[in-house]
Design an enzyme around this catalytic site. Structure first.
Site, PDB file in Angstrom:
ATOM      1  N   TYR A   1      -3.746   9.747  -4.253  1.00 29.00           N
ATOM      2  CA  TYR A   1      -2.664   9.676  -3.259  1.00 29.00           C
ATOM      3  C   TYR A   1      -1.560  10.703  -3.559  1.00 29.00           C
ATOM      4  CZ  TYR A   1      -4.707   5.061  -2.143  1.00 29.00           C
ATOM      5  OH  TYR A   1      -5.558   4.031  -1.823  1.00 29.00           O
TER       6      TYR A   1
ATOM      7  N   GLY B   1       0.849  -1.191   0.000  1.00 22.68           N
ATOM      8  CA  GLY B   1       0.000   0.000   0.000  1.00 22.68           C
ATOM      9  C   GLY B   1       0.885   1.242   0.000  1.00 22.68           C
ATOM     10  N   THR B   2       0.484   2.244  -0.776  1.00 20.38           N
ATOM     11  CA  THR B   2       1.275   3.484  -0.788  1.00 20.38           C
ATOM     12  C   THR B   2       0.454   4.695  -0.373  1.00 20.38           C
ATOM     13  OG1 THR B   2       0.820   4.004  -3.110  1.00 20.38           O
ATOM     14  CG2 THR B   2       2.728   2.575  -2.656  1.00 20.38           C
TER      15      THR B   2
ATOM     16  N   ASP C   1       0.151  -0.945  -4.949  1.00 20.72           N
ATOM     17  CA  ASP C   1      -1.162  -0.292  -5.028  1.00 20.72           C
ATOM     18  C   ASP C   1      -0.994   1.216  -4.844  1.00 20.72           C
ATOM     19  OD1 ASP C   1      -4.273  -0.644  -4.769  1.00 20.72           O
ATOM     20  OD2 ASP C   1      -3.718   0.750  -3.183  1.00 20.72           O
TER      21      ASP C   1
ATOM     22  N   ARG D   1      -1.074   7.218   2.084  1.00 18.26           N
ATOM     23  CA  ARG D   1      -0.531   7.541   3.408  1.00 18.26           C
ATOM     24  C   ARG D   1      -1.509   8.319   4.268  1.00 18.26           C
ATOM     25  NH1 ARG D   1       2.194  10.924   1.028  1.00 18.26           N
ATOM     26  NH2 ARG D   1       1.123  10.176  -0.806  1.00 18.26           N
ATOM     27  N   GLY D   2      -2.793   8.339   3.847  1.00 21.01           N
ATOM     28  CA  GLY D   2      -3.749   9.222   4.495  1.00 21.01           C
ATOM     29  C   GLY D   2      -4.289   8.758   5.839  1.00 21.01           C
TER      30      GLY D   2
ATOM     31  N   ALA E   1      -2.914   6.979   8.505  1.00 22.55           N
ATOM     32  CA  ALA E   1      -2.108   6.774   9.714  1.00 22.55           C
ATOM     33  C   ALA E   1      -1.234   8.002   9.990  1.00 22.55           C
ATOM     34  CB  ALA E   1      -1.255   5.529   9.548  1.00 22.55           C
TER      35      ALA E   1
ATOM     36  N   LYS F   1       0.369  -1.198   4.087  1.00 17.06           N
ATOM     37  CA  LYS F   1       1.227  -0.031   3.818  1.00 17.06           C
ATOM     38  C   LYS F   1       2.334   0.001   4.855  1.00 17.06           C
ATOM     39  CE  LYS F   1       2.778   4.173   4.864  1.00 17.06           C
ATOM     40  NZ  LYS F   1       3.337   4.622   6.172  1.00 17.06           N
TER      41      LYS F   1
ATOM     42  N   LYS G   1      -5.991   3.991  -9.432  1.00 16.07           N
ATOM     43  CA  LYS G   1      -7.448   4.200  -9.302  1.00 16.07           C
ATOM     44  C   LYS G   1      -7.871   5.558  -9.855  1.00 16.07           C
ATOM     45  CE  LYS G   1      -6.904   1.738  -4.933  1.00 16.07           C
ATOM     46  NZ  LYS G   1      -5.681   2.302  -4.316  1.00 16.07           N
TER      47      LYS G   1
ATOM     48  N   HIS H   1     -12.334   4.305  -7.869  1.00 17.70           N
ATOM     49  CA  HIS H   1     -11.946   4.381  -6.452  1.00 17.70           C
ATOM     50  C   HIS H   1     -13.165   4.325  -5.514  1.00 17.70           C
ATOM     51  CE1 HIS H   1      -8.366   5.999  -3.905  1.00 17.70           C
ATOM     52  NE2 HIS H   1      -9.163   5.275  -3.146  1.00 17.70           N
TER      53      HIS H   1
ATOM     54  N   ASN I   1       8.706   1.366   6.255  1.00 15.66           N
ATOM     55  CA  ASN I   1       9.847   0.908   7.047  1.00 15.66           C
ATOM     56  C   ASN I   1      10.399  -0.375   6.411  1.00 15.66           C
ATOM     57  OD1 ASN I   1      10.676  -1.170   9.249  1.00 15.66           O
ATOM     58  ND2 ASN I   1      11.047   0.829  10.174  1.00 15.66           N
ATOM     59  N   LYS I   2      11.708  -0.377   6.142  1.00 17.90           N
ATOM     60  CA  LYS I   2      12.294  -1.490   5.380  1.00 17.90           C
ATOM     61  C   LYS I   2      12.049  -2.848   6.053  1.00 17.90           C
ATOM     62  CE  LYS I   2      16.404  -2.714   2.816  1.00 17.90           C
ATOM     63  NZ  LYS I   2      17.789  -2.446   2.490  1.00 17.90           N
TER      64      LYS I   2
HETATM   65  N1  LIG Z   1      -9.471   1.796  -2.030  1.00 18.52           N
HETATM   66  C1  LIG Z   1      -9.521   2.608  -0.985  1.00 18.52           C
HETATM   67  O1  LIG Z   1     -10.474   3.395  -0.808  1.00 18.52           O
HETATM   68  C2  LIG Z   1      -8.406   2.567   0.028  1.00 18.52           C
HETATM   69  C3  LIG Z   1      -8.583   3.182   1.270  1.00 18.52           C
HETATM   70  C4  LIG Z   1      -7.538   3.103   2.200  1.00 18.52           C
HETATM   71  C5  LIG Z   1      -6.367   2.434   1.876  1.00 18.52           C
HETATM   72  N2  LIG Z   1      -6.199   1.867   0.647  1.00 18.52           N
HETATM   73  C6  LIG Z   1      -4.938   1.163   0.266  1.00 18.52           C
HETATM   74  O2  LIG Z   1      -4.611   0.238   1.301  1.00 18.52           O
HETATM   75  C7  LIG Z   1      -3.322   0.538   1.839  1.00 18.52           C
HETATM   76  C8  LIG Z   1      -3.225   0.151   3.296  1.00 18.52           C
HETATM   77  O3  LIG Z   1      -4.188   0.792   4.080  1.00 18.52           O
HETATM   78  P1  LIG Z   1      -3.822   1.775   5.272  1.00 18.52           P
HETATM   79  O4  LIG Z   1      -2.624   2.577   4.893  1.00 18.52           O
HETATM   80  O5  LIG Z   1      -5.056   2.455   5.642  1.00 18.52           O
HETATM   81  O6  LIG Z   1      -3.522   0.827   6.498  1.00 18.52           O
HETATM   82  P2  LIG Z   1      -2.628  -0.387   6.973  1.00 18.52           P
HETATM   83  O7  LIG Z   1      -1.759  -0.924   5.891  1.00 18.52           O
HETATM   84  O8  LIG Z   1      -3.604  -1.291   7.614  1.00 18.52           O
HETATM   85  O9  LIG Z   1      -1.740   0.276   8.114  1.00 18.52           O
HETATM   86  C9  LIG Z   1      -0.648   1.090   7.842  1.00 18.52           C
HETATM   87  C10 LIG Z   1       0.028   1.419   9.166  1.00 18.52           C
HETATM   88  O10 LIG Z   1       0.547   0.223   9.751  1.00 18.52           O
HETATM   89  C11 LIG Z   1       1.923   0.389  10.095  1.00 18.52           C
HETATM   90  N3  LIG Z   1       2.553  -0.926   9.879  1.00 18.52           N
HETATM   91  C12 LIG Z   1       2.842  -1.507   8.687  1.00 18.52           C
HETATM   92  N4  LIG Z   1       3.359  -2.734   8.869  1.00 18.52           N
HETATM   93  C13 LIG Z   1       3.426  -2.940  10.207  1.00 18.52           C
HETATM   94  C14 LIG Z   1       3.877  -4.019  11.002  1.00 18.52           C
HETATM   95  N5  LIG Z   1       4.387  -5.145  10.454  1.00 18.52           N
HETATM   96  N6  LIG Z   1       3.803  -3.884  12.358  1.00 18.52           N
HETATM   97  C15 LIG Z   1       3.291  -2.766  12.911  1.00 18.52           C
HETATM   98  N7  LIG Z   1       2.857  -1.702  12.215  1.00 18.52           N
HETATM   99  C16 LIG Z   1       2.898  -1.786  10.849  1.00 18.52           C
HETATM  100  C17 LIG Z   1       2.431   1.459   9.152  1.00 18.52           C
HETATM  101  O11 LIG Z   1       3.506   2.175   9.704  1.00 18.52           O
HETATM  102  P3  LIG Z   1       4.986   2.190   8.986  1.00 18.52           P
HETATM  103  O12 LIG Z   1       4.800   2.763   7.617  1.00 18.52           O
HETATM  104  O13 LIG Z   1       5.771   3.070   9.889  1.00 18.52           O
HETATM  105  O14 LIG Z   1       5.444   0.760   8.975  1.00 18.52           O
HETATM  106  C18 LIG Z   1       1.196   2.365   9.044  1.00 18.52           C
HETATM  107  O15 LIG Z   1       1.147   3.255  10.144  1.00 18.52           O
HETATM  108  C19 LIG Z   1      -3.147   2.031   1.558  1.00 18.52           C
HETATM  109  O16 LIG Z   1      -1.792   2.407   1.625  1.00 18.52           O
HETATM  110  C20 LIG Z   1      -3.741   2.109   0.161  1.00 18.52           C
HETATM  111  O17 LIG Z   1      -2.798   1.645  -0.809  1.00 18.52           O
HETATM  112  C21 LIG Z   1      -7.221   1.905  -0.272  1.00 18.52           C
END
Ligand SMILES: NC(=O)c1ccc[n+]([C@@H]2O[C@H](COP(=O)([O-])OP(=O)(O)OC[C@H]3O[C@@H](n4cnc5c(N)ncnc54)[C@H](OP(=O)(O)O)[C@@H]3O)[C@@H](O)[C@H]2O)c1
Length: 322
Positions: A71, A36-37, A66, A39-40, A42, A273, A100, A133, A276-277
């Site tokens: 974004y 996931g890329t 993605d 960033r909105g 978190a 998303k 999207k 989207h 962090n490497k």
């Molecule tokens: N279609 C849509 O409407 C829609 C809506 C929302 C999101 N998305 C897509 O889905 C992706 C993911 O959703 P999201 O960004 O809301 O949430 P997420 O992936 O559930 O959570 C991201 C958060 O989790 C942390 N994290 C990542 N891996 C971790 C691990 N192994 N242990 C602990 N913390 C961890 C990240 O911090 P660090 O970066 O510091 O690791 C970040 O703060 C988005 O980036 C986007 O591409 C789509």
């Protein structure tokens, strides 16, 4: 035994990078974990991190990235991909790139031009998957519009016919909206519905509805409230939840990996998303174990039908899905 056979039908044995693939209804294959890329959700993470994140992800074995026009990071995604290709890590055809269409480009004749703009920013000739989207449409000032998503879908089909998008699909569509799109007898059925799924929003009815129609489900915000969000009173589980810790200890994994594997074991494609490497590498290190049916059911019990993504102010827009 039966479980292994069922899983083998859903998930191919051939690995794309580190993740297996699933078959889409248009004959193409999609890797089952995407970086996931967006960033909105978190906090306000800086855009500069995206290029490195994409490069590290490809290095770690991800083959699916993605992004979305909204974004604002397609350029950085494209830079990360270009660097990985130029360093010989991967060839373009081995990658699966999803982007999207934003809500203010829903008129039929805006769809292909909008995708062309995304492609220019990405530095690519085509994307592997192009999604509407949201089912709602907006004017360029963000006020509600009333463009039927069936009209938008005609533009999506044109994008596929032009091979600018190899597969097309939707995001945030509810079951009624999926049914209306499918019943419309278009040239192409959506290959994917990308929706929020995590332990506090398990979405069993919508997931089975899509899967029964042959529509693959991508799971966004896969960690739910496991990770810190803006919501003060969010329901469990958190990273130190005893149930998740017990399952994690059994497999020698961490709780974030257990939640991602839970989604994979439900036949979903999670989109974690991270910038962090180390966490990027952890989030695809999921394919040397498998949860039992009982463990999947146990994690599903966290469900509270509470969303991370609940766009405020759109409730009155035509076609609001939630
Ligand atoms: N279609 C849509 O409407 C829609 C809506 C929302 C999101 N998305 C897509 O889905 C992706 C993911 O959703 P999201 O960004 O809301 O949430 P997420 O992936 O559930 O959570 C991201 C958060 O989790 C942390 N994290 C990542 N891996 C971790 C691990 N192994 N242990 C602990 N913390 C961890 C990240 O911090 P660090 O970066 O510091 O690791 C970040 O703060 C988005 O980036 C986007 O591409 C789509």
């Amino acid at each position: 035994m039966l479980r292994a056979v069922v899983l083998a039908c859903v998930v191919n044995i051939v690995l794309a990078g580190k993740a297996p693939t699933i078959d889409l209804n248009d004959g193409r294959k999609m890797p089952v974990v995407a970086l996931g890329t967006g960033r909105g959700t978190a906090g306000s993470a800086p855009i500069d991190e995206v290029k490195d994140a994409v490069f590290w992800a490809i290095e770690a074995g991800y083959r699916h990235i993605d992004t979305a026009a909204v974004y604002g990071d397609e350029e950085q995604v494209g830079q990360g991909i270009a660097e990985a290709i130029s360093k010989g890590l991967v060839k373009r055809e081995e990658l699966f790139v999803t982007t999207k269409l934003w809500n203010d480009r829903h008129a039929r004749d805006q769809v292909v031009p909008s995708l062309r703009e995304s492609l220019t920013r990405l530095g690519l000739d085509y994307v592997d998957l192009f999604l509407i989207h949201f089912p709602i449409s907006m004017k360029s000032d963000g006020s509600p519009d009333n463009i039927d998503y069936l009209e938008t879908w005609e533009g999506m089909e044109e994008a596929k016919e032009l091979r600018l998008a190899r597969s097309i699909g939707v995001s945030n569509f509810n079951a009624t909206q999926i049914d209306r799109l499918v019943a419309n007898k278009n040239a192409f059925r959506p290959a994917v519905n990308q929706i929020e799924v995590n332990p506090t929003l398990t979405q069993e009815p919508l997931v089975s509805h899509c899967q029964n129609l042959g529509i693959a489900v991508m799971a966004y915000s896969p960690f739910g409230f496991l990770v810190t969000r803006k919501h003060a009173d969010a329901p469990p589980p958190r990273v130190d939840d005893p149930t998740l810790v017990r399952i994690a200890n059994k497999y020698g994994k961490n709780t974030a990996q257990i939640v991602l594997r839970y989604l994979v074991d439900r036949g979903l494609v999670p989109i974690p998303k991270s910038a962090n490497k180390d966490r990027i590498a952890q989030n695809i290190d999921l394919f040397d174990f498998q949860l039992t049916k009982e463990e999947v059911a146990e994690i599903s019990k966290f469900n509270k039908n509470v969303r991370v993504i609940h766009p405020k102010g759109w409730e009155s827009y035509p076609n609001y899905p939630f």
